[in-house]
Write an enzyme that holds these catalytic residues in place. Structure first.
Site, PDB file in Angstrom:
ATOM      1  N   TYR A 152      -2.181  -1.144  10.989  1.00 18.85           N
ATOM      2  CA  TYR A 152      -2.541  -1.985   9.881  1.00 18.85           C
ATOM      3  C   TYR A 152      -1.143  -1.351   9.006  1.00 18.85           C
ATOM      4  CZ  TYR A 152      -4.229  -2.128   4.734  1.00 18.85           C
ATOM      5  OH  TYR A 152      -3.680  -2.486   3.257  1.00 18.85           O
ATOM      6  N   LYS A 187       2.397  -4.006   6.860  1.00 16.08           N
ATOM      7  CA  LYS A 187       2.286  -3.618   5.456  1.00 16.08           C
ATOM      8  C   LYS A 187       4.388  -3.825   4.942  1.00 16.08           C
ATOM      9  CE  LYS A 187      -1.181  -4.490   3.210  1.00 16.08           C
ATOM     10  NZ  LYS A 187      -1.801  -5.513   3.260  1.00 16.08           N
ATOM     11  N   SER A 207       0.913  -1.153  -0.123  1.00 17.42           N
ATOM     12  CA  SER A 207       0.300  -0.052   0.117  1.00 17.42           C
ATOM     13  C   SER A 207       0.668   1.200  -0.021  1.00 17.42           C
ATOM     14  CB  SER A 207      -0.785  -0.049   1.387  1.00 17.42           C
ATOM     15  OG  SER A 207      -1.358   0.881   1.544  1.00 17.42           O
ATOM     16  N   ASP A 227      -4.702  11.200   8.904  1.00  8.57           N
ATOM     17  CA  ASP A 227      -4.848  11.394   7.182  1.00  8.57           C
ATOM     18  C   ASP A 227      -3.326  12.019   7.136  1.00  8.57           C
ATOM     19  OD1 ASP A 227      -6.714  10.222   6.330  1.00  8.57           O
ATOM     20  OD2 ASP A 227      -8.794  12.100   6.410  1.00  8.57           O
TER      21      ASP A 227
HETATM   22  P1  NAD Z   1     -11.341  -7.505   1.186  1.00  6.94           P
HETATM   23  O1  NAD Z   1     -11.333  -7.186   2.483  1.00  6.94           O
HETATM   24  O2  NAD Z   1     -12.509  -6.764  -0.248  1.00  6.94           O
HETATM   25  O3  NAD Z   1     -10.418  -8.327   0.658  1.00  6.94           O
HETATM   26  C1  NAD Z   1      -9.579  -9.336   1.466  1.00  6.94           C
HETATM   27  C2  NAD Z   1      -9.644 -10.739   1.250  1.00  6.94           C
HETATM   28  O4  NAD Z   1      -9.698 -11.553   2.218  1.00  6.94           O
HETATM   29  C3  NAD Z   1     -11.039 -11.021   1.939  1.00  6.94           C
HETATM   30  O5  NAD Z   1     -12.031 -11.473   1.184  1.00  6.94           O
HETATM   31  C4  NAD Z   1     -11.408 -11.200   3.487  1.00  6.94           C
HETATM   32  O6  NAD Z   1     -12.350 -12.332   4.212  1.00  6.94           O
HETATM   33  C5  NAD Z   1     -10.112 -12.662   3.536  1.00  6.94           C
HETATM   34  N1  NAD Z   1      -9.192 -12.760   4.083  1.00  6.94           N
HETATM   35  C6  NAD Z   1      -8.495 -12.040   5.366  1.00  6.94           C
HETATM   36  N2  NAD Z   1      -8.161 -12.387   5.895  1.00  6.94           N
HETATM   37  C7  NAD Z   1      -8.244 -13.907   5.665  1.00  6.94           C
HETATM   38  C8  NAD Z   1      -7.233 -14.844   6.250  1.00  6.94           C
HETATM   39  N3  NAD Z   1      -7.011 -15.237   7.264  1.00  6.94           N
HETATM   40  N4  NAD Z   1      -7.317 -16.311   5.131  1.00  6.94           N
HETATM   41  C9  NAD Z   1      -8.269 -15.455   4.007  1.00  6.94           C
HETATM   42  N5  NAD Z   1      -8.724 -15.163   3.550  1.00  6.94           N
HETATM   43  C10 NAD Z   1      -8.853 -13.812   4.144  1.00  6.94           C
HETATM   44  O7  NAD Z   1      -9.811  -6.127   0.678  1.00  6.94           O
HETATM   45  P2  NAD Z   1      -9.293  -5.627  -0.402  1.00  6.94           P
HETATM   46  O8  NAD Z   1      -9.520  -4.198  -0.602  1.00  6.94           O
HETATM   47  O9  NAD Z   1      -9.480  -5.962  -2.061  1.00  6.94           O
HETATM   48  O10 NAD Z   1      -7.786  -5.585  -0.362  1.00  6.94           O
HETATM   49  C11 NAD Z   1      -7.330  -6.555  -0.607  1.00  6.94           C
HETATM   50  C12 NAD Z   1      -5.657  -6.248  -0.141  1.00  6.94           C
HETATM   51  O11 NAD Z   1      -5.054  -5.131  -0.892  1.00  6.94           O
HETATM   52  C13 NAD Z   1      -5.425  -6.424   1.221  1.00  6.94           C
HETATM   53  O12 NAD Z   1      -4.108  -6.512   1.337  1.00  6.94           O
HETATM   54  C14 NAD Z   1      -5.165  -4.619   1.824  1.00  6.94           C
HETATM   55  O13 NAD Z   1      -4.604  -4.383   2.866  1.00  6.94           O
HETATM   56  C15 NAD Z   1      -4.154  -4.735   0.436  1.00  6.94           C
HETATM   57  N6  NAD Z   1      -4.741  -3.282  -0.085  1.00  6.94           N
HETATM   58  C16 NAD Z   1      -6.219  -2.468  -0.206  1.00  6.94           C
HETATM   59  C17 NAD Z   1      -5.932  -1.151  -0.108  1.00  6.94           C
HETATM   60  C18 NAD Z   1      -7.559  -0.909  -0.495  1.00  6.94           C
HETATM   61  O14 NAD Z   1      -8.060   0.808  -0.620  1.00  6.94           O
HETATM   62  N7  NAD Z   1      -8.894  -1.975  -1.089  1.00  6.94           N
HETATM   63  C19 NAD Z   1      -5.422  -0.286  -0.574  1.00  6.94           C
HETATM   64  C20 NAD Z   1      -4.012  -1.428  -0.344  1.00  6.94           C
HETATM   65  C21 NAD Z   1      -4.084  -1.741  -0.757  1.00  6.94           C
HETATM   66  C1  WQD Z   2      -9.425   9.355   1.057  1.00  4.40           C
HETATM   67  C2  WQD Z   2      -9.897  10.698   1.571  1.00  4.40           C
HETATM   68  C3  WQD Z   2     -10.339  10.909   4.352  1.00  4.40           C
HETATM   69  C4  WQD Z   2     -14.196   9.334   3.993  1.00  4.40           C
HETATM   70  C5  WQD Z   2      -6.998   4.324   3.324  1.00  4.40           C
HETATM   71  C6  WQD Z   2      -5.627   3.466   4.040  1.00  4.40           C
HETATM   72  C7  WQD Z   2      -4.875   3.645   3.168  1.00  4.40           C
HETATM   73  C8  WQD Z   2      -4.979   2.615   1.901  1.00  4.40           C
HETATM   74  C9  WQD Z   2      -6.155   3.430   1.733  1.00  4.40           C
HETATM   75  C10 WQD Z   2      -5.169  -0.157   2.426  1.00  4.40           C
HETATM   76  C11 WQD Z   2      -8.687  11.220   2.804  1.00  4.40           C
HETATM   77  C12 WQD Z   2     -11.467  11.708   2.728  1.00  4.40           C
HETATM   78  C13 WQD Z   2     -13.034   9.853   3.824  1.00  4.40           C
HETATM   79  C14 WQD Z   2     -15.187   9.905   3.961  1.00  4.40           C
HETATM   80  C15 WQD Z   2     -13.569  11.675   3.803  1.00  4.40           C
HETATM   81  N1  WQD Z   2      -5.785   1.463   2.298  1.00  4.40           N
HETATM   82  N2  WQD Z   2     -12.820  10.346   3.529  1.00  4.40           N
HETATM   83  N3  WQD Z   2     -14.551  10.956   4.347  1.00  4.40           N
HETATM   84  O1  WQD Z   2      -7.541   7.689   3.959  1.00  4.40           O
HETATM   85  O2  WQD Z   2      -6.401   7.427   1.518  1.00  4.40           O
HETATM   86  O3  WQD Z   2      -6.097   5.636   2.426  1.00  4.40           O
HETATM   87  O4  WQD Z   2      -7.635   3.643   2.422  1.00  4.40           O
HETATM   88  O5  WQD Z   2      -4.098  -0.036   2.298  1.00  4.40           O
HETATM   89  O6  WQD Z   2      -3.733   3.145   3.824  1.00  4.40           O
HETATM   90  O7  WQD Z   2      -5.140   4.608   5.139  1.00  4.40           O
HETATM   91  O8  WQD Z   2      -8.554   6.353   1.709  1.00  4.40           O
HETATM   92  O9  WQD Z   2     -10.875   5.789   1.198  1.00  4.40           O
HETATM   93  O10 WQD Z   2     -10.061   6.422   3.619  1.00  4.40           O
HETATM   94  O11 WQD Z   2     -10.084   8.062   2.839  1.00  4.40           O
HETATM   95  O12 WQD Z   2     -13.071  13.039   3.884  1.00  4.40           O
HETATM   96  O13 WQD Z   2     -15.892   9.382   5.011  1.00  4.40           O
HETATM   97  O14 WQD Z   2     -11.258  10.905   1.769  1.00  4.40           O
HETATM   98  O15 WQD Z   2     -10.073  12.477   4.462  1.00  4.40           O
HETATM   99  O16 WQD Z   2      -8.669  12.389   2.325  1.00  4.40           O
HETATM  100  P1  WQD Z   2      -7.161   6.473   2.646  1.00  4.40           P
HETATM  101  P2  WQD Z   2      -9.884   6.664   2.122  1.00  4.40           P
END
Ligand code: NAD
Ligand code: WQD
Length: 344
Positions: A151, A155, A126, A300
């Site tokens: 969290y 990562k 991330s 944030d």
């Molecule tokens: P998500 O929660 O939709 O998907 C994660 C999936 O993993 C879910 O289906 C959950 O049931 C499963 N899971 C969790 N723990 C598990 C375990 N111990 N065993 C088996 N399954 C398990 O999340 P996502 O948004 O699709 O994110 C996927 C990956 O990307 C994660 O590693 C997350 O940290 C990373 N990521 C997400 C974002 C984002 O904003 N969505 C940003 C950066 C990184």
């Molecule tokens: C985006 C912007 C908020 C909700 C998070 C995790 C990061 C990554 C992605 C996994 C920010 C603003 C949000 C609301 C708002 N995940 N906001 N009102 O904070 O960039 O990142 O998700 O790795 O690790 O920290 O994403 O979607 O929460 O926020 O004003 O109700 O929207 O302040 O500026 P963020 P977000």
């Protein structure tokens, strides 16, 4: 065709990636414990691709079950590891849940790889690892900043665990993908984001507000040092993001990686503010989003967007979807969810 294990494959990014993998002919095995997704996602994947992926309801923390799974699906060529807990706020309240789930899952997979002769590993990291970068756009060589949440720390630690493990076993290779802010849904609206409870992330909150499930969106601060005072992020279409995983896997399988561990930013290279996202969403979808400016949210980042040129040049991958189309897809998906509820 090669066989790919996708952990977390019924989740948001995982399900979109399974679709793209199947589209180019990969054989997919999903492992997910459904802690943050629904088994119905398999129907959505099947509707899009015509193929129902193999699915195992297993917790990646459970070493013995994972070992059996590798035995059952012999000959897995690569792993894409999405499975993790991802709610930043929850991780502050329950740090051990996050350290256990995210780190033990990873360690189990890395331990099982040599036993089952799996050589290739893609990891979901991330942009959170950069904290507030000193220089924007942020490149992969920017310093890693102290994590702002357990969290985020999982990562950072995961990346280190992967680097150390591959360094000790150079016949394995890994691609670390640092996602910026994934948004939107598949254009078919058969799969999309399924947040549980009150969404923490911006886009699901926006779509739920547009649908009337939430009274108003709270915008966390308008006094940042940004053009309109609200925070700036690099919002990337989830299908674009999914496609990068296919390329990353192909690059490793075809022995085109230039290092045992490669790290790529996956973003568009463009920063958009919270207010810009809301205005654009309203315009392209013809709906209005009631909102109120409130205090800043603790932890944030003010502004962050990617320099994706390394991924553009090396992977030959570029995010191509417009933010307008992406915001349309998010709204079509939300309306589909609303109709499902009505039908029940
Ligand atoms: P998500 O929660 O939709 O998907 C994660 C999936 O993993 C879910 O289906 C959950 O049931 C499963 N899971 C969790 N723990 C598990 C375990 N111990 N065993 C088996 N399954 C398990 O999340 P996502 O948004 O699709 O994110 C996927 C990956 O990307 C994660 O590693 C997350 O940290 C990373 N990521 C997400 C974002 C984002 O904003 N969505 C940003 C950066 C990184
Ligand atoms: C985006 C912007 C908020 C909700 C998070 C995790 C990061 C990554 C992605 C996994 C920010 C603003 C949000 C609301 C708002 N995940 N906001 N009102 O904070 O960039 O990142 O998700 O790795 O690790 O920290 O994403 O979607 O929460 O926020 O004003 O109700 O929207 O302040 O500026 P963020 P977000």
């Amino acid at each position: 065709m090669a066989k790919i294990l996708v952990t977390g494959g019924t989740g948001y990014i995982g399900s979109h990636t399974v679709v793209e993998l199947q589209k180019v002919g990969f054989d997919v095995v999903i492992v997910d414990n459904l802690s943050n997704s629904s088994i119905d996602v398999l129907n959505g994947i099947e509707k899009i691709t015509g193929i129902r992926p193999a699915f195992e309801n297993i917790d990646c923390v459970d070493y013995v079950s994972m070992d059996r799974m590798f035995e059952k699906y012999k000959g897995i060529d690569a792993i894409i590891h999405f499975a993790a807990s991802k709610a930043v706020g929850e991780s502050v309240e329950k740090p051990l849940l996050y350290y256990r789930n995210n780190l033990v899952s990873l360690i189990n997979l890395l331990q099982l790889m040599p036993i089952h002769k799996v050589k290739n590993f893609v990891f979901s990291s991330s942009c959170t690892v950069y904290g507030q970068p000193d220089v924007l756009p942020v490149t992969e060589s920017a310093p890693i900043k102290p994590a702002l949440s357990p969290y985020g720390n999982t990562k950072q630690i995961s990346e280190e665990i992967i680097r150390d493990t591959i360094h000790a076993n150079p016949c394995y290779q890994s691609t670390i993908l640092r996602y910026f802010n994934p948004i939107g849904a598949h254009p078919s609206a058969e799969i999309g984001e399924l947040p549980s409870g009150v969404p923490n992330n911006l886009l699901p909150f926006v779509t739920q507000t547009a649908r009337g499930l939430r009274k108003q969106l709270l915008i966390f601060g308008d006094d940042y040092n940004t053009p309109d005072g609200s925070c700036v992020r690099d919002y990337i279409n989830v299908v674009d993001l999914a496609k990068a995983h296919v390329i990353a896997v192909q690059r490793m399988l075809n022995k085109r990686a230039k290092a045992h561990v490669e790290t790529f930013n996956l973003g568009t290279g463009r920063g958009l503010s919270v207010l810009e996202i809301i205005k654009t969403f309203e315009k392209v979808n013809g709906v209005s989003i009631p909102y109120k400016i409130v205090d800043r949210r603790e932890g944030d980042i003010e502004k962050v967007w990617a320099d994706p040129s390394y991924a553009n040049n090396e992977l030959g991958w570029t995010a191509t979807e417009t933010v307008e189309d992406t915001l349309r897809s998010a709204w079509v998906w939300e309306q589909k969810l609303a109709n499902r509820v009505k039908a029940e």
